[in-house]
Design a protein around this motif. Structure first.
Motif, PDB file in Angstrom:
ATOM      1  N   ARG A 133       0.962  -3.880   1.109  1.00  0.00           N
ATOM      2  CA  ARG A 133       2.170  -3.246   1.644  1.00  0.00           C
ATOM      3  C   ARG A 133       2.618  -2.056   0.800  1.00  0.00           C
ATOM      4  O   ARG A 133       3.411  -1.230   1.268  1.00  0.00           O
ATOM      5  N   ALA A 134       2.115  -1.953  -0.418  1.00  0.00           N
ATOM      6  CA  ALA A 134       2.499  -0.824  -1.275  1.00  0.00           C
ATOM      7  C   ALA A 134       2.082   0.509  -0.671  1.00  0.00           C
ATOM      8  O   ALA A 134       2.683   1.551  -0.974  1.00  0.00           O
ATOM      9  N   PHE A 135       1.075   0.497   0.190  1.00  0.00           N
ATOM     10  CA  PHE A 135       0.610   1.743   0.807  1.00  0.00           C
ATOM     11  C   PHE A 135       1.441   2.135   2.031  1.00  0.00           C
ATOM     12  O   PHE A 135       1.168   3.160   2.656  1.00  0.00           O
ATOM     13  N   SER A 136       2.419   1.355   2.375  1.00  0.00           N
ATOM     14  CA  SER A 136       3.335   1.743   3.447  1.00  0.00           C
ATOM     15  C   SER A 136       4.087   2.997   3.001  1.00  0.00           C
ATOM     16  O   SER A 136       4.690   3.028   1.931  1.00  0.00           O
ATOM     17  N   GLY A 137       3.994   4.037   3.779  1.00  0.00           N
ATOM     18  CA  GLY A 137       4.620   5.299   3.417  1.00  0.00           C
ATOM     19  C   GLY A 137       3.645   6.308   2.818  1.00  0.00           C
ATOM     20  O   GLY A 137       3.981   7.484   2.647  1.00  0.00           O
ATOM     21  N   HIS A 138       2.404   5.878   2.505  1.00  0.00           N
ATOM     22  CA  HIS A 138       1.393   6.808   1.994  1.00  0.00           C
ATOM     23  C   HIS A 138       0.998   7.772   3.112  1.00  0.00           C
ATOM     24  O   HIS A 138       0.827   7.373   4.257  1.00  0.00           O
ATOM     25  N   LEU A 139       0.823   9.027   2.791  1.00  0.00           N
ATOM     26  CA  LEU A 139       0.636  10.046   3.820  1.00  0.00           C
ATOM     27  C   LEU A 139      -0.808  10.473   4.053  1.00  0.00           C
ATOM     28  O   LEU A 139      -1.074  11.255   4.973  1.00  0.00           O
ATOM     29  N   CYS A 140      -1.751   9.960   3.258  1.00  0.00           N
ATOM     30  CA  CYS A 140      -3.147  10.408   3.399  1.00  0.00           C
ATOM     31  C   CYS A 140      -4.144   9.292   3.686  1.00  0.00           C
ATOM     32  O   CYS A 140      -5.231   9.561   4.198  1.00  0.00           O
ATOM     33  N   THR A 199      -2.470  -2.818  -9.884  1.00  0.00           N
ATOM     34  CA  THR A 199      -3.375  -1.676  -9.725  1.00  0.00           C
ATOM     35  C   THR A 199      -3.161  -0.998  -8.385  1.00  0.00           C
ATOM     36  O   THR A 199      -3.074   0.236  -8.301  1.00  0.00           O
ATOM     37  N   VAL A 200      -3.083  -1.785  -7.317  1.00  0.00           N
ATOM     38  CA  VAL A 200      -2.931  -1.225  -5.976  1.00  0.00           C
ATOM     39  C   VAL A 200      -1.612  -0.465  -5.847  1.00  0.00           C
ATOM     40  O   VAL A 200      -1.558   0.627  -5.263  1.00  0.00           O
ATOM     41  N   ALA A 201      -0.555  -1.011  -6.402  1.00  0.00           N
ATOM     42  CA  ALA A 201       0.740  -0.331  -6.357  1.00  0.00           C
ATOM     43  C   ALA A 201       0.685   1.004  -7.104  1.00  0.00           C
ATOM     44  O   ALA A 201       1.254   2.012  -6.659  1.00  0.00           O
ATOM     45  N   ALA A 202      -0.015   1.023  -8.239  1.00  0.00           N
ATOM     46  CA  ALA A 202      -0.145   2.267  -9.010  1.00  0.00           C
ATOM     47  C   ALA A 202      -0.940   3.310  -8.231  1.00  0.00           C
ATOM     48  O   ALA A 202      -0.598   4.501  -8.234  1.00  0.00           O
ATOM     49  N   LEU A 203      -1.982   2.880  -7.542  1.00  0.00           N
ATOM     50  CA  LEU A 203      -2.773   3.804  -6.733  1.00  0.00           C
ATOM     51  C   LEU A 203      -1.941   4.382  -5.594  1.00  0.00           C
ATOM     52  O   LEU A 203      -2.001   5.584  -5.303  1.00  0.00           O
ATOM     53  N   ALA A 204      -1.170   3.526  -4.942  1.00  0.00           N
ATOM     54  CA  ALA A 204      -0.332   3.978  -3.831  1.00  0.00           C
ATOM     55  C   ALA A 204       0.700   4.999  -4.288  1.00  0.00           C
ATOM     56  O   ALA A 204       1.007   5.965  -3.583  1.00  0.00           O
TER      57      ALA A 204
END
Length: 367
Positions: free
Chosen positions: A295-302, A267-272
């Protein structure tokens, strides 16, 4: 000096009203009203909001303020009381009857329909924990309040699918709180497929026990939803099926999935990956999550704030990886001094400055 004071009553009501517009402080307005009887009356005519602390005085107080736009009380009120409010204050736009739930029980119901009928500008209705509110009341309210934009039914346990069918047809609604209400997946389907799917920006579903992946998945049809709260809702009935479906709502900015025990890294990876506008995420007590999901949110811009209370499989190195890889991040919120004392010594000074205690969302309760 006496002659100067004698000129004060010569100011017309319009001029006195202009003076009042410059007085934003409640104390200054009170002083204004104490100058003389005329100024007292003018201040009352220009009062736009009132919070009533004692319901016994409602019928004595309201006639003084016929131009109220906002009325608020947490006191027990009856249908007769709110009908009197509608008769006295026809310009009403907001009625806030939020109560703590500890006040004496009051039979409030179809009086609200009278308010909707007699106050055509009504746009904001807050009924949190008014437990006498039923489906027929909400159905009638929706029909008679075409400008309704904000509806808070949190803690109104008797609200079920029938009310949600009516709410789904409301094409002006932008805020809806259904915390602890008794609807099912069918009710969520009415929201997702109705007119409100094009206008709703905030949807609170915390502590709703009757929903599953089926209902949650239907929410991906919401076209402009920005804030969704599913915390503590059917903890073991909402899985990655629903979680991944939510990620299709690309307009999401705030998402609370706290205590949904069946959610995992998937789920978290899909959200990211799928929610580029997400700014605040609460995944506290989602016990299946590990550092890989974070760590999936690494690179998220917001993403600005992520809440990680009681996630025992997330390490200091996972948090450092997130801080270094997510340039928009402003805070990582953990639970308690003990968590901080374990995590912070293992992080570098440049990364641990973002880690602190706290919560990004109000605390919801099923009580």
């Amino acid at each position: 000096m006496g002659k100067e004071l004698g000129r004060i009553p010569l100011l017309c009501h319009e001029e006195l009203g202009l003076i009042l517009t410059k007085l934003s402080d409640a104390g200054d307005r009170k002083t204004f009203s104490q100058v003389c009887k005329e100024w007292f009356q003018v201040e009352a005519l220009h009062r736009s909001s009132l919070r009533l602390l004692r319901h016994q005085f409602l019928r004595q107080v309201l006639p003084r303020f016929p131009n109220l736009l906002t009325f608020e009380t947490s006191e027990p009120v009856t249908d007769a009381d709110v009908e009197f409010l509608a008769q006295t204050c026809p310009q009403l736009e907001t009625i806030d009857l939020t109560t703590s739930g500890h006040k004496p029980f009051s039979l409030l119901g179809f009086g609200l329909v009278v308010v909707a009928n007699r106050c055509p500008k009504l746009s904001k209705v807050l009924l949190k924990r008014r437990r006498s509110i039923t489906d027929p009341v909400i159905v009638s309210l929706i029909k008679l309040a075409p400008n309704l934009a904000h509806l808070d039914l949190g803690g109104c346990y008797n609200i079920s699918d029938r009310a949600l069918k009516a709410i789904g047809c409301c094409g002006s609604l932008s805020y809806l709180d259904l915390e602890s209400c008794g609807f099912t997946d069918r009710g969520l389907g009415f929201l997702a497929n109705g007119s409100c799917s094009k206008t709703l920006k905030t949807l609170i579903l915390a502590w709703c026990k009757g929903i599953t992946d089926v209902g949650v998945s239907s929410l991906q049809k919401m076209q402009c939803l920005e804030h969704l709260n599913l915390s503590n809702s059917s903890r073991h009935k909402i899985t990655d099926i629903g979680g991944v479906a939510i990620s299709a709502i690309k307009t999401l900015k705030k998402l609370n999935l706290a205590a949904l025990a069946k959610l995992s890294n998937r789920t978290v990876a899909a959200l990211a990956q799928n929610c580029p506008n997400l700014e605040v995420l609460d995944i506290s007590e989602c016990r299946l999550l590990t550092g890989a999901g974070i760590r999936a949110f690494s690179g998220h811009l917001c993403l600005e704030t992520i809440v990680l209370h009681r996630l025992h499989q997330v390490s200091a190195s996972d948090l450092e990886h997130l801080v270094l890889g997510c340039p928009s991040l402003k805070s990582i919120l953990l639970h308690g001094e003990e968590s901080l004392s374990k995590i912070l010594p293992l992080m570098r000074e440049s990364t641990r400055r973002l880690v602190r205690m706290g919560s990004a969302f109000p605390t919801y309760s099923s009580k």
